[in-house]
Structure formats: C-alpha cells, structure tokens
Design a protein around this motif. Sequence first.
Motif, PDB file in Angstrom:
ATOM      1  N   HIS A  66      -1.796   2.597  -4.717  1.00  0.00           N
ATOM      2  CA  HIS A  66      -2.087   3.870  -4.054  1.00  0.00           C
ATOM      3  C   HIS A  66      -3.277   3.724  -3.109  1.00  0.00           C
ATOM      4  CE1 HIS A  66       0.693   6.614  -6.106  1.00  0.00           C
ATOM      5  NE2 HIS A  66       0.563   5.791  -7.143  1.00  0.00           N
ATOM      6  N   CYS A  67      -3.154   4.384  -1.968  1.00  0.00           N
ATOM      7  CA  CYS A  67      -4.235   4.386  -0.982  1.00  0.00           C
ATOM      8  C   CYS A  67      -4.391   5.813  -0.460  1.00  0.00           C
ATOM      9  CB  CYS A  67      -3.925   3.419   0.168  1.00  0.00           C
ATOM     10  SG  CYS A  67      -5.178   3.420   1.461  1.00  0.00           S
ATOM     11  N   ASP A  68      -5.535   6.397  -0.687  1.00  0.00           N
ATOM     12  CA  ASP A  68      -5.796   7.769  -0.251  1.00  0.00           C
ATOM     13  C   ASP A  68      -6.616   7.768   1.035  1.00  0.00           C
ATOM     14  OD1 ASP A  68      -4.465   9.026  -2.390  1.00  0.00           O
ATOM     15  OD2 ASP A  68      -6.200   8.614  -3.694  1.00  0.00           O
ATOM     16  N   SER A 110      -0.990   7.929   0.814  1.00  0.00           N
ATOM     17  CA  SER A 110      -0.855   9.388   0.758  1.00  0.00           C
ATOM     18  C   SER A 110      -0.515   9.871   2.167  1.00  0.00           C
ATOM     19  CB  SER A 110      -2.167  10.020   0.289  1.00  0.00           C
ATOM     20  OG  SER A 110      -3.178   9.830   1.271  1.00  0.00           O
ATOM     21  N   ALA A 127      -3.529   9.505   4.367  1.00  0.00           N
ATOM     22  CA  ALA A 127      -3.870   8.111   4.666  1.00  0.00           C
ATOM     23  C   ALA A 127      -2.861   7.510   5.640  1.00  0.00           C
ATOM     24  CB  ALA A 127      -3.925   7.298   3.382  1.00  0.00           C
ATOM     25  N   GLY A 172      -9.456   7.963   3.586  1.00  0.00           N
ATOM     26  CA  GLY A 172     -10.843   7.547   3.453  1.00  0.00           C
ATOM     27  C   GLY A 172     -11.007   6.191   2.813  1.00  0.00           C
ATOM     28  N   GLU A 173      -9.962   5.644   2.187  1.00  0.00           N
ATOM     29  CA  GLU A 173     -10.044   4.327   1.567  1.00  0.00           C
ATOM     30  C   GLU A 173      -9.767   3.225   2.587  1.00  0.00           C
ATOM     31  OE1 GLU A 173      -8.575   3.377  -2.520  1.00  0.00           O
ATOM     32  OE2 GLU A 173      -7.479   5.256  -2.234  1.00  0.00           O
ATOM     33  N   ASP A 174     -10.322   2.049   2.310  1.00  0.00           N
ATOM     34  CA  ASP A 174      -9.969   0.826   3.046  1.00  0.00           C
ATOM     35  C   ASP A 174      -8.734   0.268   2.359  1.00  0.00           C
ATOM     36  OD1 ASP A 174      -9.620  -1.685   4.103  1.00  0.00           O
ATOM     37  OD2 ASP A 174     -11.735  -2.254   3.968  1.00  0.00           O
ATOM     38  N   CYS A 175      -7.561   0.474   2.982  1.00  0.00           N
ATOM     39  CA  CYS A 175      -6.315   0.127   2.296  1.00  0.00           C
ATOM     40  C   CYS A 175      -6.131  -1.382   2.172  1.00  0.00           C
ATOM     41  CB  CYS A 175      -5.130   0.765   3.024  1.00  0.00           C
ATOM     42  SG  CYS A 175      -5.155   2.564   2.916  1.00  0.00           S
ATOM     43  N   ALA A 226       0.841  -1.200   0.000  1.00  0.00           N
ATOM     44  CA  ALA A 226       0.000   0.000   0.000  1.00  0.00           C
ATOM     45  C   ALA A 226       0.876   1.249   0.000  1.00  0.00           C
ATOM     46  CB  ALA A 226      -0.924  -0.005   1.211  1.00  0.00           C
ATOM     47  N   ALA A 283      -7.949  -2.244  -0.838  1.00  0.00           N
ATOM     48  CA  ALA A 283      -7.247  -1.773  -2.038  1.00  0.00           C
ATOM     49  C   ALA A 283      -6.212  -2.766  -2.514  1.00  0.00           C
ATOM     50  CB  ALA A 283      -6.597  -0.427  -1.758  1.00  0.00           C
TER      51      ALA A 283
END
Length: 299
Positions: free
Chosen positions: A287-289, A235, A238, A291-294, A232, A297
Amino acid sequence: MSPTSTEPAPLHVLGALALELRGDARVDRDRLEQAQAGELADLIAADLARFAPRAADLELVLVGAHYDPVELLRPGWPLHRELDGLAARAPGRARGRVVAFGASNGQLPGDLTPSPDFAGGPLRLLPFVLGGDAAEVAAVGERFETELLETGMAGAATALAAQALFGLEVEHARYLTVHDLAAMTSLQYEHAGLAPLWPVLETALLQPEAEAWLDTPPEPLVRYAGGEARIALFSPQAWQRRYAAGLDCSSDDCRQRAFRQHQHFQARQRQLAAVLQAHGVPVNFVHCDAGEDCRAALA
C-alpha cells in the motif's frame, strides 16, 4: 550451457522440443505412458546428436509430457531441475544414457504433472536436460545457443511420433534452448503490450539474485528483489499525485474520468501481477498513500 550464473556444476543444457499446434487443434492428452515416452526420447536423442554429434555422449533426460511456456520459464527452471533430480536417483548414470519419464496409470513422477491452468495454448513444450562432462556440455550448449533456433527443426519421424502419441495436430516441431524460449516469449509479450514488464521478468529468470524496477509511468510501479515482485498499491490520491498530477477535478465529469483512469490502472496492475505469478514469481502488493515515497515503500 547453464542458463544462470547461480547453477552449480555439473553444467547442463536445458532445452525443449516445441510443438506448434494448428490454430483450431484440440489438446486432449498431455502425457505419455512410460513405453511411449521412451520411444519418443530415442527419436529426440537422435535429432540432438544430428545437430551436435557430441550430444550423443551426454545423458539425455526427458519427460513424455507437454507444457505451456510459462511452466518452463520460471526462476530456477523448476521443471528442468525436477527432471535432473529424478534422473540422479535412477541407478546407472552413464555417458550417452537416455532417461525418459512417463506416466504410470496416468500419473507422472515427482512434480512433473502439467498444470491444467495453462492447458490449451498453441505452443506446447517437452522439456529435456543434457548433462555429463562439463567440457562436453559447454561445447554442445554453445553450439545449441548459436544454431538451434535457426536449424533446430525436429526430424520428420520425431514430429510424426509426437503428433501420433499425443493425438495432436502439429504444424511445426523444433528444438529450443531455454534462452531461445525466453527470446521468443519476449517478442510475444512485446506484441501483447507487455514489453515494459519483460526486464523485470527476465531478471527473475536469468539473474534471480539481482534487482530490477519497472518505474516508467503510466505503468505500475514494480520492484523485483529477493526473489519476489512488489507492486505499489496506490490509494486514489497517491495515484493522482504520481500519474495524473495535472488533473484539477472540480467537476463531476472530471472526477468520473479520473475514477475510470484509476480503475484502468488497477486492471493493468492485476494483469502484470498475473503474468508474474504465471511465471512462478511471487507477488506482494504494498500500500502507498498520498504523501508517501512509493519507491521507498517497495524497498
């Protein structure tokens, strides 16, 4: 014994002659010409038969070249597989045959050329394959797995020949199975601060069809599945959410501290990726921003 459940019959014993070099020794030569490789292979065959007499009835396939451990410890055991594939194309397979591959005009056959990227390490390995009757291979493999690490010192003639032929300064010469080598590497990685990555790498080596996660902050988030490792790529926002949720940076000093911590984290990601790639495991950054569930992802 076969090191993975995915390898088809006939079974093989996969191992190596390990040459531990003196700390200040130079490594000027990484391969032998064909006649020299044959000379060393005969000595190795005698050593292996001394450890397990039934090994004398198996076919020994060896390359007269030495490699870094990361070149052997790769999914699918490509160096050993290449050795076996080259031997299968040679005529006259028979019980007790010794097949040695050496260089011709400096060039090794197939994909046996040692990588210059990993030259110069203190431990150099000459891989070998023992094959033949499945029952005999299983018996020899079981004995090697239980005893070789403790009793597998190379004979004096073999150690001296390896030292002279390669022009090395050898401190110790001993035999290992690929499982022994993996166990040794695990300990070395633990001492180097890489223990959290080992379960992922071990899965890639021993159960390449399985799945493994590194999901223990403050370490990077890594998933191995489908023959590749996904890491992962967070960002800054994140990263702070997962790894530094307690930071409430309203001052320049805090923001600078968070920036440095994120940079350190990214360096750790690059380090883990480099180790995986050295072992032949493909790496993809995802990429993991914020608010995302990394974890999702990486799926």
